[in-house]
Design an enzyme around this catalytic site. Sequence first.
Site, PDB file in Angstrom:
ATOM      1  CD  GLU A  50      -1.037   0.582   3.864  1.00  0.00           C
ATOM      2  OE1 GLU A  50      -1.424   1.893   3.777  1.00  0.00           O
ATOM      3  OE2 GLU A  50      -1.195  -0.103   4.455  1.00  0.00           O
ATOM      4  CE  LYS A 185      -1.276   0.970  13.694  1.00  0.00           C
ATOM      5  NZ  LYS A 185      -1.209   2.236  12.930  1.00  0.00           N
TER       6      LYS A 185
END
EC number: 4.2.1.70
Length: 328
Positions: A50, A185
């Site tokens: 990405e 996360k």
Amino acid sequence: MASSSAHSRISNLQNHLSPLEANNKLRSLVKISPQVSEALSNGRAVVALESTIISHGMPYPQNLQTAKEVESIVRENGAVPATIAILNGVPCIGLSEEELERLASLGKSVQKTAGRDIAHVVATRGNGATTVSATLFFASMVGIQVFVTGGIGGVHRHANHTMDISSDLTALGRTPIAVISAGVKSILDIPKTLEYLETQEVYVAAYKSDEFPAFFTEKSGCKAPSRVNSPEECARVIDANIKLNRQAGILFAVPIPKQHSAAGNLIESATQRALTEAREKNVTGNAETPFLLARVNELTGGTSLAASILSLEVLLIINISPNSKSFL
């Protein structure tokens, strides 16, 4: 006459819907670098990367240095890197050094581009840094089967009120690509994220662990739905998913290495403090994630950024092996 007209319309419709023709038309809309094109044609391993981490993840020139290092690690392990971005309205699959430099120097002026934003960025001839969902779209379009990233998006805390769920998850549910990441996360709701992935029929496995990792830390408190113990095992799962023509993706979650766990624990402690502060200040919705990331970076003196870079590098080193290339 009517029969002939109907036959003509059906033929036109069949031509319009031809998968091969449709795929060729799609590929004509993107720019594939010579290295990536050659690798795909020859059946060599290609790894999608990405570009949001470059434009929005860290400042210049650190972002450029990191991007080059990550691509170098891919090459050293025998595969071809394909960093994906949109430049002047043209989706690029694999960036030249000049294009990497341009993307890095533009930084946050580049639009952070999720799947929903692709058509607009292309139509307006803008510059776009791809998130997980947009990278999945373009990688799938050209036949790349493996995508490496730091962490995927997920279900946000309090999503039962805000409906804030990352499009990364739905993209994984409809794109048959293997995503290799450090998990999710802890600012997100990890249990709900795993439940949502199950609903989307995404196969989720932790690498050499029974517990799902939380990006900066080895453990999240959530049992991993499955476990894989080698790159070869990962490759066999990818191969089976392709041969069975399943349209859902795969998520391999790799825990942060033990030698970096101390920094990870520091960041996790800061994350929990930031979450408490967000609740006290009533920071919610779209403002919550930027607040949390900025506060964690402040509390850790930049350690958060360093660990992000380490996570990316380690993921790449672990998950590309010569023995798995025949599947990729």
